[in-house]
Design a protein around this motif. Structure first.
Motif, PDB file in Angstrom:
ATOM      1  N   ILE A   1       2.368   3.045 109.444  1.00 17.21           N
ATOM      2  CA  ILE A   1       1.671   4.321 109.269  1.00 17.21           C
ATOM      3  C   ILE A   1       0.303   3.833 110.066  1.00 17.21           C
ATOM      4  CG2 ILE A   1       1.034   5.870 107.304  1.00 17.21           C
ATOM      5  CD1 ILE A   1       2.598   5.289 105.998  1.00 17.21           C
ATOM      6  N   LYS A   2      -0.331   3.308 109.536  1.00 16.65           N
ATOM      7  CA  LYS A   2      -1.803   2.527 109.964  1.00 16.65           C
ATOM      8  C   LYS A   2      -1.938   2.229 111.130  1.00 16.65           C
ATOM      9  CE  LYS A   2      -3.692   0.343 105.995  1.00 16.65           C
ATOM     10  NZ  LYS A   2      -4.362  -0.316 105.131  1.00 16.65           N
ATOM     11  N   HIS A   3      -0.611   2.261 112.283  1.00 16.82           N
ATOM     12  CA  HIS A   3      -0.561   2.016 113.362  1.00 16.82           C
ATOM     13  C   HIS A   3      -0.651   3.086 113.857  1.00 16.82           C
ATOM     14  CE1 HIS A   3       1.438   0.508 116.580  1.00 16.82           C
ATOM     15  NE2 HIS A   3       0.507  -0.595 117.383  1.00 16.82           N
ATOM     16  N   ARG A   4       0.467   4.112 113.776  1.00 20.05           N
ATOM     17  CA  ARG A   4       0.564   5.480 113.913  1.00 20.05           C
ATOM     18  C   ARG A   4      -0.251   6.473 114.231  1.00 20.05           C
ATOM     19  NH1 ARG A   4       6.545   6.928 112.865  1.00 20.05           N
ATOM     20  NH2 ARG A   4       7.832   4.905 114.443  1.00 20.05           N
ATOM     21  N   LEU A   5      -1.333   5.841 112.949  1.00 21.91           N
ATOM     22  CA  LEU A   5      -2.223   6.890 112.994  1.00 21.91           C
ATOM     23  C   LEU A   5      -3.802   6.149 113.222  1.00 21.91           C
ATOM     24  CD1 LEU A   5      -4.599   9.093 111.206  1.00 21.91           C
ATOM     25  CD2 LEU A   5      -4.463   7.238 109.498  1.00 21.91           C
ATOM     26  N   ALA A   6      -3.413   4.457 113.899  1.00 18.14           N
ATOM     27  CA  ALA A   6      -4.722   4.461 114.553  1.00 18.14           C
ATOM     28  C   ALA A   6      -4.588   4.737 116.013  1.00 18.14           C
ATOM     29  CB  ALA A   6      -4.859   3.079 114.842  1.00 18.14           C
ATOM     30  N   THR A   7      -3.380   4.840 116.611  1.00 18.08           N
ATOM     31  CA  THR A   7      -2.802   5.287 118.137  1.00 18.08           C
ATOM     32  C   THR A   7      -2.692   6.492 117.935  1.00 18.08           C
ATOM     33  OG1 THR A   7      -0.867   3.640 118.163  1.00 18.08           O
ATOM     34  CG2 THR A   7      -0.430   5.226 119.251  1.00 18.08           C
TER      35      THR A   7
END
Length: 54
Positions: free
Chosen positions: A5-11
């Motif tokens: 989730i953090k990775h997708r949000l950052a992307t």
């Protein structure tokens, strides 16, 4: 799961910031000048298919 989730949000944030940067870089004056050069236009209602302006 939280890491994904953090990775997708950052992307998503990076992509959004990039798009804003591109849009802010476009001069509005150039777009206004192009509108004066238009020779023809065709506008159609997407739902009904009726021609609004031709």
């Amino acid at each position: 799961m939280l890491k994904l989730i953090k990775h997708r949000l950052a992307t998503g944030l990076v992509l959004a910031a990039g798009m804003v940067g591109l849009l802010m870089g476009m001069p509005a004056v150039h777009a206004a000048n192009k509108a004066d050069e238009v020779k023809a236009a065709y506008i159609m209602d997407a739902q009904s298919g009726q021609v609004v302006y031709a």
